[in-house]
Design a protein around this motif. Structure first.
Motif, PDB file in Angstrom:
ATOM      1  N   ALA A 188      -6.971   1.583 -47.750  1.00 27.94           N
ATOM      2  CA  ALA A 188      -5.688   1.266 -48.399  1.00 27.94           C
ATOM      3  C   ALA A 188      -5.290   2.352 -49.396  1.00 27.94           C
ATOM      4  O   ALA A 188      -6.126   2.856 -50.147  1.00 27.94           O
ATOM      5  N   ASP A 189      -4.002   2.697 -49.403  1.00 28.03           N
ATOM      6  CA  ASP A 189      -3.477   3.581 -50.448  1.00 28.03           C
ATOM      7  C   ASP A 189      -3.125   2.767 -51.689  1.00 28.03           C
ATOM      8  O   ASP A 189      -3.246   3.243 -52.818  1.00 28.03           O
ATOM      9  N   VAL A 190      -2.667   1.567 -51.461  1.00 28.74           N
ATOM     10  CA  VAL A 190      -2.287   0.669 -52.561  1.00 28.74           C
ATOM     11  C   VAL A 190      -2.687  -0.752 -52.168  1.00 28.74           C
ATOM     12  O   VAL A 190      -2.540  -1.136 -50.996  1.00 28.74           O
ATOM     13  N   VAL A 191      -3.190  -1.520 -53.142  1.00 27.70           N
ATOM     14  CA  VAL A 191      -3.389  -2.961 -52.937  1.00 27.70           C
ATOM     15  C   VAL A 191      -2.363  -3.695 -53.799  1.00 27.70           C
ATOM     16  O   VAL A 191      -2.180  -3.362 -54.981  1.00 27.70           O
ATOM     17  N   VAL A 192      -1.678  -4.654 -53.200  1.00 24.09           N
ATOM     18  CA  VAL A 192      -0.797  -5.549 -53.963  1.00 24.09           C
ATOM     19  C   VAL A 192      -1.522  -6.886 -54.052  1.00 24.09           C
ATOM     20  O   VAL A 192      -1.860  -7.479 -53.019  1.00 24.09           O
ATOM     21  N   HIS A 193      -1.768  -7.344 -55.263  1.00 24.50           N
ATOM     22  CA  HIS A 193      -2.558  -8.570 -55.446  1.00 24.50           C
ATOM     23  C   HIS A 193      -1.632  -9.724 -55.850  1.00 24.50           C
ATOM     24  O   HIS A 193      -1.135  -9.774 -56.974  1.00 24.50           O
ATOM     25  N   LEU A 194      -1.448 -10.656 -54.913  1.00 24.25           N
ATOM     26  CA  LEU A 194      -0.530 -11.780 -55.146  1.00 24.25           C
ATOM     27  C   LEU A 194      -1.235 -13.125 -55.264  1.00 24.25           C
ATOM     28  O   LEU A 194      -0.619 -14.106 -55.687  1.00 24.25           O
ATOM     29  N   VAL A 195      -2.501 -13.200 -54.864  1.00 26.15           N
ATOM     30  CA  VAL A 195      -3.150 -14.523 -54.775  1.00 26.15           C
ATOM     31  C   VAL A 195      -3.153 -15.243 -56.118  1.00 26.15           C
ATOM     32  O   VAL A 195      -3.489 -14.662 -57.148  1.00 26.15           O
ATOM     33  N   SER A 196      -2.767 -16.491 -56.068  1.00 24.09           N
ATOM     34  CA  SER A 196      -2.811 -17.366 -57.227  1.00 24.09           C
ATOM     35  C   SER A 196      -2.620 -18.786 -56.715  1.00 24.09           C
ATOM     36  O   SER A 196      -2.224 -18.970 -55.569  1.00 24.09           O
ATOM     37  N   LEU A 197      -2.895 -19.766 -57.559  1.00 21.75           N
ATOM     38  CA  LEU A 197      -2.565 -21.151 -57.199  1.00 21.75           C
ATOM     39  C   LEU A 197      -1.211 -21.489 -57.805  1.00 21.75           C
ATOM     40  O   LEU A 197      -0.837 -20.942 -58.838  1.00 21.75           O
ATOM     41  N   SER A 198      -0.508 -22.414 -57.187  1.00 28.77           N
ATOM     42  CA  SER A 198       0.801 -22.809 -57.719  1.00 28.77           C
ATOM     43  C   SER A 198       0.640 -23.513 -59.061  1.00 28.77           C
ATOM     44  O   SER A 198      -0.226 -24.377 -59.205  1.00 28.77           O
ATOM     45  N   PRO A 199       1.508 -23.191 -60.033  1.00 26.97           N
ATOM     46  CA  PRO A 199       1.470 -23.921 -61.305  1.00 26.97           C
ATOM     47  C   PRO A 199       2.178 -25.277 -61.202  1.00 26.97           C
ATOM     48  O   PRO A 199       2.083 -26.095 -62.100  1.00 26.97           O
ATOM     49  N   LEU A 200       2.876 -25.498 -60.075  1.00 32.17           N
ATOM     50  CA  LEU A 200       3.729 -26.686 -59.966  1.00 32.17           C
ATOM     51  C   LEU A 200       2.969 -27.920 -59.510  1.00 32.17           C
ATOM     52  O   LEU A 200       3.470 -29.037 -59.616  1.00 32.17           O
ATOM     53  N   VAL A 201       1.784 -27.717 -58.949  1.00 32.32           N
ATOM     54  CA  VAL A 201       0.981 -28.868 -58.506  1.00 32.32           C
ATOM     55  C   VAL A 201      -0.453 -28.725 -59.035  1.00 32.32           C
ATOM     56  O   VAL A 201      -0.922 -27.619 -59.275  1.00 32.32           O
TER      57      VAL A 201
END
Ligand SMILES: NC(=O)c1ccc[n+]([C@@H]2O[C@H](COP(=O)([O-])OP(=O)(O)OC[C@H]3O[C@@H](n4cnc5c(N)ncnc54)[C@H](OP(=O)(O)O)[C@@H]3O)[C@@H](O)[C@H]2O)c1
Length: 296
Positions: free
Chosen positions: A63-76
């Protein structure tokens, strides 16, 4: 470029993977259930099954770049896991894997208000995750958006979960303010950051073109379906007691953390970072996306 996107099959991730693929990049979407996504993902995107809580199983080599999006929803309320494990420890694992695999650049998705001393487990875990990124050796860019809306997002269904058509009670009359940002506009900014390393070292607080209360957004959601909504205030102390009682009940999706998140406005206080990427007067409005007004 080769771009790996953790949480690439989620709401923001799917839109981002499609945008990056459209821009000609080799994209790898990383998640636990790679065949599941709220919107279609371009066939050129490779899907890789990984769990960010399992340190040592992550592989970002190439990978040249990693985009880190993982999270749990704050809504539930989280089920069978915690914000700390997924968001804080998961981010530590992602950072470590980047360092081990020779990836220099990370784009990290946080949230407005991220703070290790914050009021909710989600916000505290987001604060811990940002700390893990800032002490790393990576060239990182951090995004802190307000609520994100668009196809496949959960905000509209969340407002429906919280309300009933025609007449509804909302904690504090639903006067908590948000600055909703359209997923397409957010993804534009993230893709530009992936492609251009001049954004390294920056933290961007991101909001849409308007500040709207929860009541206003809920009314718009129903009006878009031809229904009206009158909001009756539920006193905050009463909402707090009700939602605290719901904490141990697994079949009730909300609890005291969701109450706490409604106590504070979720708006950009300083400069709106989205303006670096998209002219603010060209941003999609919430009502425009819902189909009324001449929104973009
Ligand atoms: N949506 C918003 O309004 C909003 C607002 C502010 C900030 N953000 C931030 O933006 C980011 C993306 O949000 P989103 O709305 O796109 O979330 P989402 O739709 O819930 O997507 C989450 C993604 O993470 C994956 N995932 C969850 N747990 C995982 C694990 N343990 N290991 C690997 N993958 C895992 C999910 O797939 P699997 O379940 O298959 O693993 C999914 O692909 C998050 O960091 C969120 O905090 C979102």
């Amino acid at each position: 470029m080769e771009v790996h996107v953790t949480g690439g099959t989620g709401f923001v991730g799917s839109h981002l993977c499609n945008k990056l693929a459209e821009n000609g990049h080799d994209v790898v979407a990383v998640s636990r259930n790679p065949d599941e996504s709220p919107v279609g993902i371009d066939g050129s995107v490779e899907r890789r099954e990984r769990d960010v809580t399992e340190a040592g199983t992550l592989d970002f080599s190439g990978a040249d770049v990693v985009v880190h999006l993982v999270s749990l929803s704050p809504l539930v309320k989280p089920r069978g896991t915690t914000h700390h494990d997924v968001t804080a420890e998961g981010t530590r694992n992602v950072v470590e894997a980047c360092e081990n695999d020779g990836v220099d650049r990370l784009v990290h998705m946080s949230a407005l208000g991220a703070d290790t001393d914050g009021e909710t487990a989600y916000i505290r875990a987001k604060g811990e995750a940002e700390d893990a990124v800032s002490v790393s050796s990576l060239d990182a860019t951090v995004f802190r958006p307000s609520v994100v809306f668009g196809d496949g997002g959960e905000f509209v269904s969340f407002t429906k979960l919280l309300t009933t058509p025609y007449v509804t009670g909302l904690p504090g009359g639903g006067d908590t303010r948000f600055q909703p940002i359209y997923v397409g506009d957010l993804v534009e900014a993230v893709a530009e950051t992936v492609e251009n390393d001049e954004h390294t070292g920056e933290t961007y607080e991101i909001g849409g073109p308007e500040r709207l209360t929860l009541a206003e957004m809920s009314r718009s959601v129903y009006e878009a379906e031809g229904r009206s909504l009158v909001v009756v205030p539920v006193p905050m102390p009463l909402a707090r007691v009700g939602l605290a009682l719901a904490d141990p009940l697994p079949f009730v999706p909300m609890g005291s953390d969701q109450y706490a998140s409604l106590k504070f406005d979720n708006v950009v206080e300083g400069t709106n970072g989205i303006g670096v990427f998209v002219p603010v007067d060209e941003l999609t409005t919430f009502d425009g996306w819902l189909g009324f007004e001449d929104g973009q």
